[in-house]
Structures are given as structure tokens and as C-alpha cells.
Motif scaffolding. Sequence first.
Motif, PDB file in Angstrom:
ATOM      1  N   PRO A  33       3.432  16.674  32.577  1.00 52.72           N
ATOM      2  CA  PRO A  33       3.027  16.785  33.978  1.00 52.72           C
ATOM      3  C   PRO A  33       3.353  18.116  34.649  1.00 52.72           C
ATOM      4  O   PRO A  33       2.830  18.400  35.729  1.00 52.72           O
ATOM      5  CB  PRO A  33       3.795  15.648  34.654  1.00 52.72           C
ATOM      6  N   GLN A  34       4.215  18.951  34.063  1.00 57.00           N
ATOM      7  CA  GLN A  34       4.616  20.191  34.702  1.00 57.00           C
ATOM      8  C   GLN A  34       4.469  21.375  33.746  1.00 57.00           C
ATOM      9  O   GLN A  34       4.481  21.204  32.521  1.00 57.00           O
ATOM     10  CB  GLN A  34       6.067  20.108  35.189  1.00 57.00           C
ATOM     11  N   CYS A  35       4.359  22.568  34.341  1.00 60.36           N
ATOM     12  CA  CYS A  35       4.236  23.797  33.557  1.00 60.36           C
ATOM     13  C   CYS A  35       5.343  24.767  33.948  1.00 60.36           C
ATOM     14  O   CYS A  35       5.755  24.818  35.116  1.00 60.36           O
ATOM     15  CB  CYS A  35       2.870  24.427  33.800  1.00 60.36           C
ATOM     16  N   TYR A  36       5.809  25.565  32.970  1.00 58.99           N
ATOM     17  CA  TYR A  36       6.923  26.477  33.185  1.00 58.99           C
ATOM     18  C   TYR A  36       6.601  27.835  32.558  1.00 58.99           C
ATOM     19  O   TYR A  36       5.942  27.897  31.513  1.00 58.99           O
ATOM     20  CB  TYR A  36       8.212  25.919  32.559  1.00 58.99           C
ATOM     21  N   ILE A  37       7.059  28.907  33.186  1.00 59.22           N
ATOM     22  CA  ILE A  37       6.898  30.244  32.635  1.00 59.22           C
ATOM     23  C   ILE A  37       8.264  30.908  32.530  1.00 59.22           C
ATOM     24  O   ILE A  37       9.197  30.572  33.264  1.00 59.22           O
ATOM     25  CB  ILE A  37       5.955  31.109  33.491  1.00 59.22           C
ATOM     26  N   GLY A  38       8.367  31.859  31.583  1.00 55.61           N
ATOM     27  CA  GLY A  38       9.643  32.523  31.374  1.00 55.61           C
ATOM     28  C   GLY A  38       9.466  33.955  30.936  1.00 55.61           C
ATOM     29  O   GLY A  38       8.350  34.440  30.735  1.00 55.61           O
ATOM     30  N   ARG A  39      10.586  34.645  30.741  1.00 56.69           N
ATOM     31  CA  ARG A  39      10.556  36.078  30.434  1.00 56.69           C
ATOM     32  C   ARG A  39      11.166  36.401  29.080  1.00 56.69           C
ATOM     33  O   ARG A  39      11.405  37.561  28.754  1.00 56.69           O
ATOM     34  CB  ARG A  39      11.265  36.876  31.521  1.00 56.69           C
ATOM     35  N   SER A  40      11.408  35.418  28.232  1.00 58.23           N
ATOM     36  CA  SER A  40      11.997  35.667  26.914  1.00 58.23           C
ATOM     37  C   SER A  40      10.904  35.845  25.865  1.00 58.23           C
ATOM     38  O   SER A  40       9.904  35.121  25.869  1.00 58.23           O
ATOM     39  CB  SER A  40      12.911  34.520  26.503  1.00 58.23           C
ATOM     40  N   GLY A  41      11.114  36.799  24.950  1.00 55.88           N
ATOM     41  CA  GLY A  41      10.157  37.024  23.867  1.00 55.88           C
ATOM     42  C   GLY A  41      10.564  36.371  22.567  1.00 55.88           C
ATOM     43  O   GLY A  41       9.979  36.654  21.514  1.00 55.88           O
ATOM     44  N   THR A  42      11.544  35.461  22.613  1.00 50.86           N
ATOM     45  CA  THR A  42      11.989  34.773  21.397  1.00 50.86           C
ATOM     46  C   THR A  42      10.885  33.860  20.866  1.00 50.86           C
ATOM     47  O   THR A  42      10.288  33.094  21.618  1.00 50.86           O
ATOM     48  CB  THR A  42      13.247  33.942  21.681  1.00 50.86           C
ATOM     49  N   VAL A  43      10.634  33.942  19.578  1.00 50.88           N
ATOM     50  CA  VAL A  43       9.584  33.127  18.963  1.00 50.88           C
ATOM     51  C   VAL A  43       9.956  31.649  19.062  1.00 50.88           C
ATOM     52  O   VAL A  43      11.079  31.260  18.710  1.00 50.88           O
ATOM     53  CB  VAL A  43       9.388  33.517  17.487  1.00 50.88           C
ATOM     54  N   PRO A  44       9.047  30.788  19.549  1.00 50.07           N
ATOM     55  CA  PRO A  44       9.350  29.362  19.683  1.00 50.07           C
ATOM     56  C   PRO A  44       9.625  28.702  18.333  1.00 50.07           C
ATOM     57  O   PRO A  44       9.074  29.099  17.307  1.00 50.07           O
ATOM     58  CB  PRO A  44       8.077  28.783  20.317  1.00 50.07           C
ATOM     59  N   ALA A  45      10.472  27.685  18.366  1.00 52.84           N
ATOM     60  CA  ALA A  45      10.789  26.887  17.179  1.00 52.84           C
ATOM     61  C   ALA A  45      10.604  25.416  17.513  1.00 52.84           C
ATOM     62  O   ALA A  45      10.694  25.012  18.673  1.00 52.84           O
ATOM     63  CB  ALA A  45      12.228  27.159  16.728  1.00 52.84           C
ATOM     64  N   VAL A  46      10.338  24.593  16.495  1.00 51.70           N
ATOM     65  CA  VAL A  46      10.043  23.175  16.728  1.00 51.70           C
ATOM     66  C   VAL A  46      11.201  22.436  17.378  1.00 51.70           C
ATOM     67  O   VAL A  46      11.016  21.433  18.061  1.00 51.70           O
ATOM     68  CB  VAL A  46       9.646  22.465  15.413  1.00 51.70           C
ATOM     69  N   GLY A  47      12.419  22.952  17.197  1.00 53.91           N
ATOM     70  CA  GLY A  47      13.578  22.292  17.785  1.00 53.91           C
ATOM     71  C   GLY A  47      13.842  22.657  19.230  1.00 53.91           C
ATOM     72  O   GLY A  47      14.751  22.102  19.857  1.00 53.91           O
ATOM     73  N   ASN A  48      13.072  23.578  19.789  1.00 50.29           N
ATOM     74  CA  ASN A  48      13.275  24.003  21.180  1.00 50.29           C
ATOM     75  C   ASN A  48      12.969  22.869  22.154  1.00 50.29           C
ATOM     76  O   ASN A  48      12.040  22.097  21.951  1.00 50.29           O
ATOM     77  CB  ASN A  48      12.382  25.180  21.533  1.00 50.29           C
ATOM     78  N   THR A  49      13.746  22.802  23.231  1.00 54.67           N
ATOM     79  CA  THR A  49      13.464  21.864  24.315  1.00 54.67           C
ATOM     80  C   THR A  49      13.324  22.574  25.658  1.00 54.67           C
ATOM     81  O   THR A  49      13.065  21.932  26.669  1.00 54.67           O
ATOM     82  CB  THR A  49      14.565  20.793  24.435  1.00 54.67           C
ATOM     83  N   GLN A  50      13.492  23.922  25.673  1.00 57.63           N
ATOM     84  CA  GLN A  50      13.339  24.671  26.908  1.00 57.63           C
ATOM     85  C   GLN A  50      12.930  26.106  26.587  1.00 57.63           C
ATOM     86  O   GLN A  50      13.014  26.543  25.431  1.00 57.63           O
ATOM     87  CB  GLN A  50      14.623  24.665  27.718  1.00 57.63           C
ATOM     88  N   LEU A  51      12.442  26.831  27.607  1.00 54.52           N
ATOM     89  CA  LEU A  51      12.097  28.233  27.427  1.00 54.52           C
ATOM     90  C   LEU A  51      13.355  29.074  27.270  1.00 54.52           C
ATOM     91  O   LEU A  51      14.462  28.643  27.589  1.00 54.52           O
ATOM     92  CB  LEU A  51      11.293  28.725  28.628  1.00 54.52           C
ATOM     93  N   GLY A  52      13.158  30.309  26.783  1.00 54.07           N
ATOM     94  CA  GLY A  52      14.304  31.183  26.596  1.00 54.07           C
ATOM     95  C   GLY A  52      14.904  31.653  27.901  1.00 54.07           C
ATOM     96  O   GLY A  52      16.125  31.790  28.019  1.00 54.07           O
ATOM     97  N   SER A  53      14.048  31.921  28.915  1.00 52.30           N
ATOM     98  CA  SER A  53      14.529  32.416  30.210  1.00 52.30           C
ATOM     99  C   SER A  53      13.538  32.003  31.289  1.00 52.30           C
ATOM    100  O   SER A  53      12.541  32.682  31.524  1.00 52.30           O
ATOM    101  CB  SER A  53      14.679  33.943  30.170  1.00 52.30           C
TER     102      SER A  53
END
Length: 304
Positions: A54-74
Motif C-alpha cells: 500500500p505504500q511507496c518509499y524512496i532512498g539515497r543508498s546505492g547498495t544493491v538490493p538482496a532478497v533478505g532486505n526488509t528496508q531501504l538503505g537510506s
Amino acid sequence: MGQVSVICHTEVAGRYKLKVYKGDGTLRLETPWFDNLITNYGMERFADTIALCPQCYIGRSGTVPAVGNTQLGSLIATANSVTAPVYTFFDGPQAFWRAYKIFTFNAGNATGDVQEVGIGSSPTTLFSRALVQGVEEVPITITVLADEKLEVYYERRNYLDKTDVITAFDMSLNHIITAHSATIRVSDIDLIPDLFSGFGPTRLNGVSFTAYQQGNLATVYEPLSGISAGASLASAAAYIPNSHYIDYTFQFDISAALFANNVRSAMFTTTQSRYQMLFSPTIIKTSRDRMRFSVRHSWSRFVP
């Protein structure tokens, strides 16, 4: 009682597009569509939630996403408005259902350098995430000025396999066990389900199983028709974490599905798929019999 060990499988995917509008409303920048990563957390959400993202988020981290991620880098910001989904069906050898929503970050809400994007039900429970990408899938940085608006398009896809699948099962009615087969085929593929909804906490959201007297399968664009009876009782087994499937049981009581020409076919429907199945030989159910079907619905990430 009888049981059909039928596996109905769905492949899921998603992608993003970003647009930046100047203060006067003119479009300044637009990325191409780029693929997302549905996180492990996101794959689990199909099983136990209704609103997938239901929601969208933007961030400033260039870290490559991984399947275990649950949040943006920044994290920079959360979208403060969203449109209703737009649905489209694409036919062909690789058919798929498509639905997208537009999340809007109004002026002043997305100011800064945007390198990553995600969606979910909270900033720490992401269904999907990705690095912002330009042409040839190269990660880029988008600078959004204080007077500019950012739109994030998120698209969900379910891919459809139009190939028939045959599975064997045993049916026991009145203590007589007989061997059967079921030919499984997708159904109503030009009618798009709610791709932004999962199965829900009870696992029975939008789920049904209907027996038919019809003795042949319809095309992939049509449902079964004619004399039918819905299941008297439906239940879902407890979801096993990280299994990515749900097992359903559908029971027909002694007074249900008493067809003159026997039970020849059935329809299985969920929020993510629709399937028809044809039985061979036909199932002879009398007023002395209860009939039970077991169906597994599974899902996985789409692999091109």
C-alpha cells in the motif's frame, strides 16, 4: 471420500518507473521500466495479507538490493498519495496479467538524490525494492528539486502457463478406491484478478472450488459452464513459513454434486489465479458419498 493432489502454480514479478515533474507541471525526467526484487518478506506476504504493497518509499543508498532486505538503505520519504490500480492483459506464448499503481511524492516531499525505491506496508517491511535504473539497466541517481513532484509507478505481474498439466490421483467413494487423472488448464485468462491482494489471514480470501457435470475443458479464455455445485466446506492448512504454497481442502456433502452424468470437471479460483480441471474417468458420486478434493496453490518469482 476422495482426494485430488493438484498443484496450481503462479509466477510473480514486478517493476518500477519514475517520473519527475517541474513546478509548472511539465515532465522533466522519465526512467524506463526496470525490474524489481521481490524480497523474501514479500514472497511471504502473499500467504497472510490482503493489501500487498500500500505504500511507496524512496532512498539515497546505492547498495544493491538482496532478497533478505526488509528496508531501504537510506530512507528519504514515503509517498503521500496513490492512484487506483490500472489492469491490463497481455496474450501470447508468454501471457501475463499486469496491474500498476502510481505513488505521488508531492513537491518538497522527495527533495534530494534518489537512488533506490521500494514498496510495502511500512518502511521496515518491504514487499519489493530496486535501485533506480536508466537505459540498459544501469543504476542512476535522480535529483529531485524542492519544487518538483516525483511519481513512482509500480507494476505487478502474474505470468500464465497456458500448457495443460496432467496429474494422477486416487478417489475413494463408498470404500471403493479408483485411479483417476486430472487435466489442469488455466481459465478466464482475459479477466484480471486483484494483483495487489494476497490470500489474507484465513487463506480463504477469494478462494472457491466448484464441481461441474461438463465433460470437456473450455478454452483458456472461458470458464466451465453448465450444471455445477460449489463445495459445501472449504478449509486451508496452516501456512508453513518460506514454503510459498497453501494447501486447500474442499468437501462436498452427501447432498451436493449429485449429477446425472457424474462429476466430470471442476473450477478452482483464488485471488492470484483461476484453473479448470477435467477428470478421467468421471467421478461417480451418489447420495451415500461425501467427496473431498485437496488442491495446492504455489507461487514463485518469475524467471525469464
